[in-house]
Design a protein around this motif. Structure first.
Motif, PDB file in Angstrom:
ATOM      1  N   LEU A 140       0.899  -0.911  -0.155  1.00  0.00           N
ATOM      2  CA  LEU A 140       0.388  -0.134   0.157  1.00  0.00           C
ATOM      3  C   LEU A 140       0.517   1.272   0.110  1.00  0.00           C
ATOM      4  N   GLU A 141       2.159   1.231   0.660  1.00  0.00           N
ATOM      5  CA  GLU A 141       2.904   2.605   0.639  1.00  0.00           C
ATOM      6  C   GLU A 141       3.299   2.794  -0.676  1.00  0.00           C
ATOM      7  N   ILE A 142       3.592   1.551  -1.878  1.00  0.00           N
ATOM      8  CA  ILE A 142       3.876   1.675  -3.344  1.00  0.00           C
ATOM      9  C   ILE A 142       3.274   2.265  -3.454  1.00  0.00           C
ATOM     10  N   LYS A 143       1.972   1.953  -3.267  1.00  0.00           N
ATOM     11  CA  LYS A 143       0.891   2.166  -4.339  1.00  0.00           C
ATOM     12  C   LYS A 143       0.270   3.778  -4.220  1.00  0.00           C
ATOM     13  N   HIS A 144       0.779   4.349  -2.268  1.00  0.00           N
ATOM     14  CA  HIS A 144       0.027   5.320  -1.970  1.00  0.00           C
ATOM     15  C   HIS A 144       1.777   6.234  -3.196  1.00  0.00           C
ATOM     16  N   SER A 145       2.960   6.144  -2.897  1.00  0.00           N
ATOM     17  CA  SER A 145       3.861   6.383  -3.240  1.00  0.00           C
ATOM     18  C   SER A 145       3.599   7.015  -4.974  1.00  0.00           C
TER      19      SER A 145
END
Length: 474
Positions: A258-263
């Motif tokens: 989710l952090e990668i997707k958020h970035s």
């Protein structure tokens, strides 16, 4: 004992909350007990801290009420030495609470989600009322006038709407008996002394006539197929993607994804905000920043705003305002689009932290309950219950508020998960310090004596006397 009592009270509240989903569907006792068992497991984050608090108050309160605590202190044993075995036990409870929060509670939530879904799909039992048209069976409408003590129905009407052609099939009978199959897949009407009316609504352009078929019978069985009237248990893995059904290891994996997707989403929104059809010359600013040697000099911006033709000036300003309005409209939607990724990320991060809050809450509640018991010196389920509920309500309100604020993004997930710990920890330190000093924190006589001493001092008497004399002279 206190854990069982607290669980029983919370399970009753849980049952009262979901009683409408359980009754009237012909569920077996096994399904209901399974639902309550997994529901009680989901209540552990509430029950275990409260049980620890109440048990510690009752234990130390009983010591104080029976003068056992006074005897141990008279023998030279300090309070922390008395509490040391209970500290070890509280630490073991906290360790067990972590494994329950990480391993048991996610499974319980997955089971309870599945059971609620399966029970929600199960239709209520068929109970045909008298005197009205009942359409609770798919494709059929029934009406009965009366029902006797032997459950025999009288003056029965059955409309067959299964073909979707309206009221073209009707069965009227003098009496009848209804029976459902053991697997609840079919409903059998045994009708007596009646007539079938069926109309063939198949007219064409040339033939506009109808054919009515009328058949009298002395006994007839009408079999109606049923769906979703029997409880069917499905696989529990279909709710495995819910945040509450995951352990710490799976939450860490989801957090990284989710952090990668958020970035990526944030970069995409930034690029859309700076590179679009409404901002046509952003490439020149990037060129100046990356290749300063191409910069030739400073331009007089005021010269660009000097217009010789008012019509061209008005047209340019109108065009600029339109581009700005379009850009504002696009940017106003960006928070909603970003929140679609940020909200699951915040929930995942907070749930990862909350795997530890149950253990910490149990440990802190012990250091609140044990000193309180030593101070109030009351055992049993009277005073300890009242005192413990006061502190537990504070914990519950702060914890729920922090969780909601963190999910909404008002505070960080870390603060939302541990805000109850930050509130309770100073209370535990203060009460432990007061109990080691043999403080009369909850002794009403001590406060009354202090107030009397405060108002009996000479300077207060003199001030009161001087004030009365001055008022009398006026």
């Amino acid at each position: 004992m206190t854990l069982l009592i607290v669980l029983f009270v919370l399970v009753m509240q849980f049952l009262w909350l979901y009683i409408d989903e359980l009754v009237g569907k012909g569920l077996g006792l096994g399904v209901i007990f399974e639902f309550l068992a997994w529901g009680s497991a989901t209540l552990f984050p509430l029950a275990l801290p409260l049980a620890t608090l109440l048990a510690s108050i009752m234990t130390m309160g009983s010591f104080g009420e029976n003068n056992e605590l006074l005897a141990m202190k008279a023998a030279g044993i300090p309070l922390l030495r008395i509490l040391s075995p209970l500290m070890i036990l509280s630490f073991l409870i906290s360790v067990g609470a972590f494994f329950a929060s990480n391993n048991l509670i996610p499974v319980a939530y997955e089971k309870i989600y599945t059971l609620r879904d399966d029970i929600g799909k199960t239709k209520e039992e068929i109970k045909i009322p008298t005197g009205i048209f009942y359409n609770g069976i798919d494709g059929y409408t029934l009406r009965i006038v009366d029902r006797d003590e032997n459950n025999v129905m009288h003056n029965v009407m059955v409309y067959d709407h299964s073909k979707g052609m309206g009221n073209v099939s009707l069965t009227v009978a003098d009496s009848g008996i209804i029976k459902m199959s053991s697997d609840k897949t079919s409903l059998t009407f045994t009708l007596f002394n009646g007539t079938n009316y069926e109309e063939s609504n198949t007219r064409t352009r040339k033939d506009s006539t109808y054919t009515l078929q009328k058949v009298n019978f002395s006994m007839q069985e009408v079999v109606i197929p049923l769906q979703n009237y029997a409880y069917q248990k499905s696989e529990s893995s279909k709710f495995g993607n819910e945040v509450m059904t995951k352990g710490l290891a799976q939450l860490r994996i989801d957090r990284d994804s989710l952090e990668i997707k958020h970035s990526k989403t944030l970069d995409n929104l930034t690029r859309r905000a700076t590179h679009n059809e409404h901002l046509n010359h952003t490439g020149q600013m990037i060129t100046v920043a990356t290749k300063p040697e191409t910069y030739k000099g400073m331009m007089d911006i005021d010269s660009l705003l000097q217009w010789t033709d008012p019509e061209k000036e008005a047209e340019a300003l109108s065009k600029a305002i339109g581009q700005i309005d379009l850009q504002i409209s696009n940017v106003e939607y960006f928070p909603t689009e970003l929140n679609q990724v940020a909200y699951p990320l915040r929930r995942t991060i907070q749930e990862s932290f909350r795997k530890f809050t149950l253990s910490i809450a149990c440990f802190i509640f012990f250091f609140i309950g044990a000193p309180l018991g030593a101070i109030i010196r009351k055992g049993g389920l009277g005073t300890p219950v009242i005192v413990s509920m006061f502190f537990f309500v504070i914990y519950w309100v702060v914890d729920i508020s922090g969780k909601k604020l963190a999910n909404d993004g008002a505070i960080t997930p870390f603060l939302g998960a541990f805000i109850s710990t930050f509130v309770l920890f100073p209370m535990g330190v203060f009460l432990t310090w007061k109990s080691t000093k043999d403080s009369a924190l909850f002794n009403a006589d001590a406060y009354i004596s202090f107030i009397k001493k405060f108002f009996n001092k000479t300077k207060w008497k003199a001030a009161f006397k001087f004030g009365c004399m001055k008022l009398f002279r006026r």
